[in-house]
Design an enzyme around this catalytic site. Structure first.
Site, PDB file in Angstrom:
ATOM      1  CG  ASN A   1      -3.053  32.283  33.692  1.00 18.45           C
ATOM      2  OD1 ASN A   1      -4.073  32.235  34.363  1.00 18.45           O
ATOM      3  ND2 ASN A   1      -2.657  31.282  32.903  1.00 18.45           N
TER       4      ASN A   1
ATOM      5  CG  ASN B   1       3.349  27.741  39.640  1.00 16.51           C
ATOM      6  OD1 ASN B   1       3.472  28.432  38.619  1.00 16.51           O
ATOM      7  ND2 ASN B   1       3.357  26.412  39.601  1.00 16.51           N
TER       8      ASN B   1
ATOM      9  CG  HIS C   1       0.518  22.459  38.080  1.00 18.61           C
ATOM     10  ND1 HIS C   1       1.707  22.372  37.372  1.00 18.61           N
ATOM     11  CD2 HIS C   1      -0.045  21.236  38.011  1.00 18.61           C
ATOM     12  CE1 HIS C   1       1.846  21.138  36.900  1.00 18.61           C
ATOM     13  NE2 HIS C   1       0.805  20.434  37.277  1.00 18.61           N
TER      14      HIS C   1
ATOM     15  CB  SER D   1      -3.886  23.767  41.758  1.00 18.61           C
ATOM     16  OG  SER D   1      -4.578  22.553  41.561  1.00 18.61           O
TER      17      SER D   1
ATOM     18  CB  THR E   1       7.073  24.729  49.215  1.00 14.15           C
ATOM     19  OG1 THR E   1       6.515  23.590  48.554  1.00 14.15           O
ATOM     20  CG2 THR E   1       5.967  25.490  49.947  1.00 14.15           C
TER      21      THR E   1
ATOM     22  CD  GLU F   1       6.157  17.892  47.587  1.00 17.35           C
ATOM     23  OE1 GLU F   1       5.455  17.092  46.978  1.00 17.35           O
ATOM     24  OE2 GLU F   1       5.891  18.317  48.731  1.00 17.35           O
TER      25      GLU F   1
ATOM     26  CG  ASP G   1       4.310  21.512  39.673  1.00 15.32           C
ATOM     27  OD1 ASP G   1       4.380  22.752  39.608  1.00 15.32           O
ATOM     28  OD2 ASP G   1       4.610  20.761  38.729  1.00 15.32           O
TER      29      ASP G   1
HETATM   30  C1  GAR Z   1      -1.001  27.938  32.091  1.00 15.59           C
HETATM   31  O1  GAR Z   1      -1.954  26.996  31.667  1.00 15.59           O
HETATM   32  C2  GAR Z   1      -0.342  27.486  33.369  1.00 15.59           C
HETATM   33  O2  GAR Z   1      -1.201  26.735  34.203  1.00 15.59           O
HETATM   34  C3  GAR Z   1       0.778  26.625  32.850  1.00 15.59           C
HETATM   35  O3  GAR Z   1       1.251  27.311  31.728  1.00 15.59           O
HETATM   36  C4  GAR Z   1       0.166  27.987  31.104  1.00 15.59           C
HETATM   37  C5  GAR Z   1       0.587  29.396  30.764  1.00 15.59           C
HETATM   38  O4  GAR Z   1      -0.379  30.016  29.958  1.00 15.59           O
HETATM   39  N1  GAR Z   1       1.811  26.436  33.833  1.00 15.59           N
HETATM   40  C6  GAR Z   1       2.536  25.333  33.946  1.00 15.59           C
HETATM   41  O5  GAR Z   1       2.411  24.374  33.211  1.00 15.59           O
HETATM   42  C7  GAR Z   1       3.528  25.342  35.083  1.00 15.59           C
HETATM   43  N2  GAR Z   1       4.193  24.070  35.181  1.00 15.59           N
HETATM   44  P1  GAR Z   1      -0.323  31.585  29.706  1.00 15.59           P
HETATM   45  O6  GAR Z   1       1.110  31.949  29.269  1.00 15.59           O
HETATM   46  O7  GAR Z   1      -1.310  31.822  28.608  1.00 15.59           O
HETATM   47  O8  GAR Z   1      -0.711  32.261  30.980  1.00 15.59           O
END
Ligand code: GAR
Length: 209
Positions: free
Chosen positions: A14, A106, A108, A135, A140, A142, A144
């Protein structure tokens, strides 16, 4: 200019999408790429793009509060307008969250409010869901739970493994996260009274689609 810091713990795909689609475009600049793990591959991605990297390892701090204080001090040196959490696998203290209220996003890997926490892809499969996704939301207190700015949906097929589904979701993440970051950088997106606002329109709780 919108000064952006991206935080991550691992692969950083990402981060890569945001580098490719946002960095030095539309008034957005990634001023630092920050990891809590020195072996995170995202660090290599940032270096390749000539973006400053920082590692603040959580080992060596005796409390979450102490780590988050140190992290805040490090981040604030860069005077960020926006923090982008991109697979930054740490629970943040209320002090940290409130310090960056309205300027921390963030991503998720689920259709929030479904499947907060970990193992989201397997949980969607186990529940027999026909649809899954990702998403982007404001952070915040809370976990996620903050207001959603944008979601992407993908189908779940009969014989999908968690890995198959994760790959399908990842592709969508790489589309929606840069888009939301570009909205924020263009001052089209904000958080107000616990809602995400895009171009002065309050977004529905499950995000614009
Ligand atoms: C992504 O899929 C993101 O949605 C998730 O970690 C991955 C990171 O991938 N995030 C979570 O699970 C947050 N709780 P990346 O390092 O290849 O971007």
């Amino acid at each position: 200019n919108c000064r952006i810091i991206v935080l991550f713990s691992g692969n950083g795909s990402n981060l890569q999408a945001i580098i490719d689609k946002c960095h030095l475009q539309g008034g957005a600049e990634i001023v630092a790429a920050v990891s809590n793990r020195e072996d995170a591959f995202g660090l290599e991605r940032a270096k390749t793009a000539a973006i400053t990297t920082e590692v603040l390892d959580h080992k060596g701090f005796d409390s979450r509060e102490a780590y988050d204080q140190a992290l805040m001090a490090l981040l604030d040196n860069y005077q960020p307008d926006l923090l982008v959490l991109a697979g930054f696998m740490r629970i943040l203290t209320p002090e940290f969250v409130s310090h960056y209220q309205g300027r921390m996003l963030n991503i998720h890997p689920s259709l929030l409010p479904k499947y907060q926490g970990l193992n989201t892809h397997q949980r969607a499969i186990d529940a027999g869901d026909k649809e899954h996704g990702a998403s982007v939301h404001f952070v915040t207190e809370e976990l996620d739970g903050g207001p959603v700015a944008l979601q992407a949906r993908v189908p779940v097929f009969e014989d999908d493994t968690a890995e198959d589904l994760a790959a399908r979701v990842h592709e969508q993440e790489h589309q929606i996260y840069p888009l939301v970051v570009s909205w924020f950088a263009a001052q089209r997106l904000s958080m107000s009274d616990g809602a995400a606002i895009l171009d002065e329109n309050r977004l529905p709780p499950d995000g614009y689609a």
